[in-house]
Design a protein around this motif. Structure first.
Motif, mmCIF file in Angstrom:
data_model
loop_
_atom_site.group_PDB
_atom_site.id
_atom_site.type_symbol
_atom_site.label_atom_id
_atom_site.label_comp_id
_atom_site.label_asym_id
_atom_site.label_seq_id
_atom_site.Cartn_x
_atom_site.Cartn_y
_atom_site.Cartn_z
ATOM 1 N N PRO A 3 5.375 5.566 18.672
ATOM 2 C CA PRO A 3 4.821 3.853 19.389
ATOM 3 C C PRO A 3 4.933 2.967 18.327
ATOM 4 O O PRO A 3 5.576 1.723 19.056
ATOM 5 C CB PRO A 3 4.621 4.213 20.662
ATOM 6 C CG PRO A 3 3.406 5.069 20.195
ATOM 7 C CD PRO A 3 4.184 6.312 19.565
ATOM 8 N N VAL A 4 3.987 3.178 17.864
ATOM 9 C CA VAL A 4 3.937 2.145 16.408
ATOM 10 C C VAL A 4 5.073 2.192 15.833
ATOM 11 O O VAL A 4 5.692 0.758 15.518
ATOM 12 C CB VAL A 4 2.873 2.807 15.717
ATOM 13 C CG1 VAL A 4 2.840 1.884 14.734
ATOM 14 C CG2 VAL A 4 1.470 2.436 16.495
ATOM 15 N N VAL A 5 5.474 3.136 15.444
ATOM 16 C CA VAL A 5 6.952 3.025 14.738
ATOM 17 C C VAL A 5 7.993 2.392 14.916
ATOM 18 O O VAL A 5 8.955 1.017 14.175
ATOM 19 C CB VAL A 5 7.452 4.495 14.278
ATOM 20 C CG1 VAL A 5 8.914 4.514 13.726
ATOM 21 C CG2 VAL A 5 6.670 5.239 13.399
ATOM 22 N N GLY B 190 0.843 -1.016 -0.128
ATOM 23 C CA GLY B 190 -0.436 -0.228 0.046
ATOM 24 C C GLY B 190 1.027 1.478 -0.238
ATOM 25 O O GLY B 190 0.165 2.652 0.028
ATOM 26 N N GLY B 191 1.959 1.314 -0.058
ATOM 27 C CA GLY B 191 2.750 1.987 -0.077
ATOM 28 C C GLY B 191 4.659 2.252 0.036
ATOM 29 O O GLY B 191 4.375 1.786 0.596
ATOM 30 N N ALA C 133 -1.807 -1.385 11.874
ATOM 31 C CA ALA C 133 -3.192 -1.670 11.899
ATOM 32 C C ALA C 133 -3.649 -3.037 10.892
ATOM 33 O O ALA C 133 -4.180 -3.207 11.715
ATOM 34 C CB ALA C 133 -3.302 -0.810 11.351
ATOM 35 N N SER C 134 -2.746 -3.474 10.678
ATOM 36 C CA SER C 134 -3.306 -5.234 9.807
ATOM 37 C C SER C 134 -2.716 -5.642 10.061
ATOM 38 O O SER C 134 -2.912 -7.247 9.242
ATOM 39 C CB SER C 134 -3.586 -4.294 7.846
ATOM 40 O OG SER C 134 -1.862 -4.303 8.065
ATOM 41 N N ARG D 44 5.630 7.210 8.160
ATOM 42 C CA ARG D 44 4.802 7.221 9.149
ATOM 43 C C ARG D 44 3.595 6.444 8.947
ATOM 44 O O ARG D 44 2.931 5.657 9.569
ATOM 45 C CB ARG D 44 4.183 8.521 10.022
ATOM 46 C CG ARG D 44 3.322 8.355 11.267
ATOM 47 C CD ARG D 44 3.132 9.948 11.699
ATOM 48 N NE ARG D 44 2.354 9.818 12.516
ATOM 49 C CZ ARG D 44 0.922 9.445 12.865
ATOM 50 N NH1 ARG D 44 0.113 9.462 11.687
ATOM 51 N NH2 ARG D 44 -0.124 9.220 13.946
ATOM 52 N N THR D 45 3.255 6.590 7.449
ATOM 53 C CA THR D 45 2.012 6.378 6.204
ATOM 54 C C THR D 45 2.043 4.823 6.378
ATOM 55 O O THR D 45 0.882 3.871 6.866
ATOM 56 C CB THR D 45 1.465 6.486 5.793
ATOM 57 O OG1 THR D 45 1.278 7.851 5.480
ATOM 58 C CG2 THR D 45 0.543 6.155 4.525
#
Length: 331
Positions: A189-191, A129-130, A158-159, A150-151
């Motif tokens: 924190p996600v990264v 997706g990116g 999330a997936s 980030r995207t």
């Protein structure tokens, strides 16, 4: 050094604007996706001398180096259309980073990786997706790279199941998730979580060999062959080549050599730039080209990075295989 270059270019662009060529190279994913969608017509300009001369004059892209060929049957299309036998996935799900190069110009490598991982009991989810932001960062488009990083990180997070591996074939893209994303978003924190989940495909395959889930045939094409392996600079700087060399040595009877060849000289878009072409070839001719040319014709040349494989083919006329293609052939 790569970080210093990116920051310096970013400051230079703030003062003088962003050159068109930098925007073109930074948009590698969009360019490759469009090229794949319009292939084989999109490959014609690379074969017409007049158009290559115009490309040189307009953008400074050397006419002396062959351009990558776009694949109509890209990795995403293959994944959507394949007839796959549904099997249990005892190892769980992982995310495979469908990078801009493996996906649109060398999809056979991605297919080999997916098939190997599924054979070892993984459910493979393709992330297409990116862009990871590596191309934009290398050309000094820092804000673009930060947004892309980030995207993509949040999309994968999330997936995918918590703690599940994130893998890929192209070291420069995969290692960007592990290193540059953290540098660009140190407080996200996600990264941070995603960076800790990055694994090389080779590591998972070695685990599968150790516990018997992956067995390689002694009567296969690469078995008993001499393999000359050249590692990618980004890979060597971040994690080293030990896992890749160990995986190649798991091919029955294979004799694996890793020469001290330094950098191939391509360095991504660097080798395509008209003013850098001669230097790029000089670097390759210092150690890598002689090491390849000294090999018998039946030696299998292996290289992890897409730029390295392009440089080896252009500089020596010898095709270089991705390690996962070699291992897939031994199934």
């Amino acid at each position: 050094m790569a970080t210093l270059k990116a920051e310096t270019l970013a400051h230079h662009h703030d003062l003088h604007g962003v050159p068109v060529r930098s925007r073109v190279f930074a948009g590698a994913r969009t360019l490759n996706r469009l090229g794949s969608a319009t292939a084989p017509l999109s490959n014609l300009p690379g074969r017409i001398p007049l158009l290559r001369t115009l490309l040189d004059r307009a953008l400074g892209i050397t006419p002396h180096r062959p351009l990558p060929a776009f694949a109509r049957g890209n990795l995403v299309r293959w994944s959507r259309r394949r007839n796959r036998t549904v099997r249990p996935a005892p190892q769980g799900q992982l995310t495979f980073l469908a990078d801009s190069f493996t996906t649109y110009t060398e999809p056979d490598i991605g297919r080999a990786a997916v098939e190997l991982l599924e054979h070892c009991g993984w459910e493979v989810r393709l992330e297409s997706g990116g862009c990871c932001g590596r191309a934009a960062l290398s050309k000094g488009l820092a804000d673009v790279a930060k947004n892309q990083a980030r995207t993509l990180a949040h999309r994968i997070w999330a997936s995918s199941p918590p703690g599940s591996p994130v893998v890929g074939c192209e070291p420069s893209c995969l290692m960007t998730l592990r290193d540059e994303h953290l540098a660009m978003h140190p407080d996200d924190p996600v990264v941070k979580d995603l960076a800790g989940r990055v694994r090389q495909v080779e590591e998972l395959l070695l685990d599968a060999i150790a516990d018997g889930r992956l067995r390689l045939r002694a009567d296969s094409w690469p078995a008993g062959r001499r393999l000359l392996y050249h590692g990618h600079c980004h890979q060597k700087a971040e994690v080293g080549t030990e896992a890749t060399v160990a995986l190649l040595r798991s091919v029955p009877g294979a004799e694996v050599t890793e020469p001290d060849a330094g950098c191939c000289g391509m360095a991504g878009s660097f080798g395509y730039e008209s003013e850098h072409y001669e230097l790029s070839m000089t670097v390759g001719a210092d150690r890598l080209f002689p090491a390849v040319e000294a090999q018998p014709d039946d030696t299998v040349i292996v290289a992890t990075g897409t730029s390295c494989r392009q440089q080896i083919l252009h500089g020596t006329g010898r095709r270089a295989w991705h390690p996962l293609e070699v291992v897939r052939a031994a199934l």
